[in-house]
Design a protein around this motif. Structure first.
Motif, PDB file in Angstrom:
ATOM      1  N   ASN A   1       0.834  -1.208   0.000  1.00 20.22           N
ATOM      2  CA  ASN A   1       0.000   0.000   0.000  1.00 20.22           C
ATOM      3  C   ASN A   1       0.865   1.253   0.000  1.00 20.22           C
ATOM      4  O   ASN A   1       0.604   2.202  -0.751  1.00 20.22           O
ATOM      5  CB  ASN A   1      -0.943   0.029   1.205  1.00 20.22           C
ATOM      6  CG  ASN A   1      -2.116  -0.900   1.049  1.00 20.22           C
ATOM      7  OD1 ASN A   1      -2.541  -1.203  -0.058  1.00 20.22           O
ATOM      8  ND2 ASN A   1      -2.642  -1.355   2.155  1.00 20.22           N
ATOM      9  N   LEU A   2       1.894   1.267   0.840  1.00 19.49           N
ATOM     10  CA  LEU A   2       2.781   2.431   0.893  1.00 19.49           C
ATOM     11  C   LEU A   2       3.483   2.662  -0.441  1.00 19.49           C
ATOM     12  O   LEU A   2       3.606   3.802  -0.884  1.00 19.49           O
ATOM     13  CB  LEU A   2       3.829   2.260   1.995  1.00 19.49           C
ATOM     14  CG  LEU A   2       3.393   2.646   3.392  1.00 19.49           C
ATOM     15  CD1 LEU A   2       4.478   2.283   4.394  1.00 19.49           C
ATOM     16  CD2 LEU A   2       3.062   4.113   3.482  1.00 19.49           C
ATOM     17  N   ASP A   3       3.920   1.600  -1.081  1.00 19.79           N
ATOM     18  CA  ASP A   3       4.575   1.741  -2.382  1.00 19.79           C
ATOM     19  C   ASP A   3       3.634   2.369  -3.402  1.00 19.79           C
ATOM     20  O   ASP A   3       4.030   3.259  -4.161  1.00 19.79           O
ATOM     21  CB  ASP A   3       5.070   0.381  -2.891  1.00 19.79           C
ATOM     22  CG  ASP A   3       6.253  -0.157  -2.117  1.00 19.79           C
ATOM     23  OD1 ASP A   3       6.904   0.624  -1.381  1.00 19.79           O
ATOM     24  OD2 ASP A   3       6.530  -1.366  -2.232  1.00 19.79           O
ATOM     25  N   LYS A   4       2.394   1.922  -3.414  1.00 14.23           N
ATOM     26  CA  LYS A   4       1.410   2.492  -4.343  1.00 14.23           C
ATOM     27  C   LYS A   4       1.162   3.966  -4.015  1.00 14.23           C
ATOM     28  O   LYS A   4       1.139   4.811  -4.898  1.00 14.23           O
ATOM     29  CB  LYS A   4       0.105   1.720  -4.298  1.00 14.23           C
ATOM     30  CG  LYS A   4      -0.931   2.266  -5.285  1.00 14.23           C
ATOM     31  CD  LYS A   4      -2.299   1.687  -5.036  1.00 14.23           C
ATOM     32  CE  LYS A   4      -3.339   2.240  -5.964  1.00 14.23           C
ATOM     33  NZ  LYS A   4      -3.376   3.672  -6.099  1.00 14.23           N
ATOM     34  N   TRP A   5       0.991   4.260  -2.737  1.00 13.22           N
ATOM     35  CA  TRP A   5       0.724   5.639  -2.335  1.00 13.22           C
ATOM     36  C   TRP A   5       1.914   6.540  -2.649  1.00 13.22           C
ATOM     37  O   TRP A   5       1.737   7.673  -3.097  1.00 13.22           O
ATOM     38  CB  TRP A   5       0.363   5.699  -0.858  1.00 13.22           C
ATOM     39  CG  TRP A   5      -0.961   5.051  -0.545  1.00 13.22           C
ATOM     40  CD1 TRP A   5      -2.014   4.863  -1.403  1.00 13.22           C
ATOM     41  CD2 TRP A   5      -1.368   4.498   0.694  1.00 13.22           C
ATOM     42  NE1 TRP A   5      -3.039   4.223  -0.757  1.00 13.22           N
ATOM     43  CE2 TRP A   5      -2.681   3.989   0.533  1.00 13.22           C
ATOM     44  CE3 TRP A   5      -0.758   4.367   1.931  1.00 13.22           C
ATOM     45  CZ2 TRP A   5      -3.395   3.377   1.560  1.00 13.22           C
ATOM     46  CZ3 TRP A   5      -1.467   3.763   2.958  1.00 13.22           C
ATOM     47  CH2 TRP A   5      -2.771   3.278   2.770  1.00 13.22           C
ATOM     48  N   ASN A   6       3.117   6.051  -2.430  1.00 11.77           N
ATOM     49  CA  ASN A   6       4.301   6.847  -2.762  1.00 11.77           C
ATOM     50  C   ASN A   6       4.376   7.120  -4.263  1.00 11.77           C
ATOM     51  O   ASN A   6       4.734   8.224  -4.676  1.00 11.77           O
ATOM     52  CB  ASN A   6       5.577   6.154  -2.277  1.00 11.77           C
ATOM     53  CG  ASN A   6       5.782   6.315  -0.788  1.00 11.77           C
ATOM     54  OD1 ASN A   6       5.421   7.320  -0.189  1.00 11.77           O
ATOM     55  ND2 ASN A   6       6.366   5.298  -0.175  1.00 11.77           N
ATOM     56  N   ALA A   7       4.032   6.123  -5.070  1.00 12.34           N
ATOM     57  CA  ALA A   7       4.017   6.324  -6.524  1.00 12.34           C
ATOM     58  C   ALA A   7       2.970   7.367  -6.908  1.00 12.34           C
ATOM     59  O   ALA A   7       3.225   8.236  -7.771  1.00 12.34           O
ATOM     60  CB  ALA A   7       3.743   5.003  -7.239  1.00 12.34           C
ATOM     61  N   ASP A   8       1.806   7.303  -6.273  1.00 11.62           N
ATOM     62  CA  ASP A   8       0.757   8.290  -6.557  1.00 11.62           C
ATOM     63  C   ASP A   8       1.201   9.694  -6.149  1.00 11.62           C
ATOM     64  O   ASP A   8       0.981  10.658  -6.881  1.00 11.62           O
ATOM     65  CB  ASP A   8      -0.542   7.935  -5.829  1.00 11.62           C
ATOM     66  CG  ASP A   8      -1.265   6.744  -6.449  1.00 11.62           C
ATOM     67  OD1 ASP A   8      -0.966   6.395  -7.617  1.00 11.62           O
ATOM     68  OD2 ASP A   8      -2.124   6.165  -5.763  1.00 11.62           O
ATOM     69  N   ILE A   9       1.822   9.818  -4.998  1.00  8.51           N
ATOM     70  CA  ILE A   9       2.297  11.128  -4.538  1.00  8.51           C
ATOM     71  C   ILE A   9       3.309  11.684  -5.538  1.00  8.51           C
ATOM     72  O   ILE A   9       3.249  12.861  -5.893  1.00  8.51           O
ATOM     73  CB  ILE A   9       2.901  11.041  -3.114  1.00  8.51           C
ATOM     74  CG1 ILE A   9       1.782  10.880  -2.078  1.00  8.51           C
ATOM     75  CG2 ILE A   9       3.733  12.287  -2.802  1.00  8.51           C
ATOM     76  CD1 ILE A   9       2.277  10.650  -0.662  1.00  8.51           C
TER      77      ILE A   9
END
Length: 96
Positions: free
Chosen positions: A14-22
């Motif tokens: 989840n964090l990896d996806k959120w970091n990519a989105d940011i």
């Protein structure tokens, strides 16, 4: 309930996806009109704050010993729910 390793891996994904989105939204904010840049930056700052809180919960779970991580799940789940809500709001905002 899953074991700690599976739970941590799920949180990391989840964090990896959120970091990519940011990262994607930061790039969008850089090319936006000046008035929109301010709004985007405010949204991004809120997301970064939620992300940092979620990362701290992840670190606490990783550092916990034995079965103690199970006691931390509710706090981590709450942080993740808050993060997910912030990302859903930001997603609709950045897709305008």
């Amino acid at each position: 309930m899953t074991n700690r390793t599976e739970y941590v891996e799920h949180l990391k994904q989840n964090l990896d996806k959120w970091n990519a989105d940011i990262t994607k939204w930061e790039a969008k904010a850089k090319v936006a009109r000046t008035d929109m840049q301010i709004e985007y930056e405010m949204q991004l700052e809120a997301l970064r704050k939620h992300r940092d809180e979620a990362m701290e919960k992840l670190r606490e779970i990783q550092a916990s010993s034995g079965e103690a991580w199970k006691d931390m799940v509710s706090g981590a789940d709450a942080a993740w729910a808050s993060m997910r809500e912030a990302f859903e709001k930001a997603t609709s905002h950045f897709q305008k």
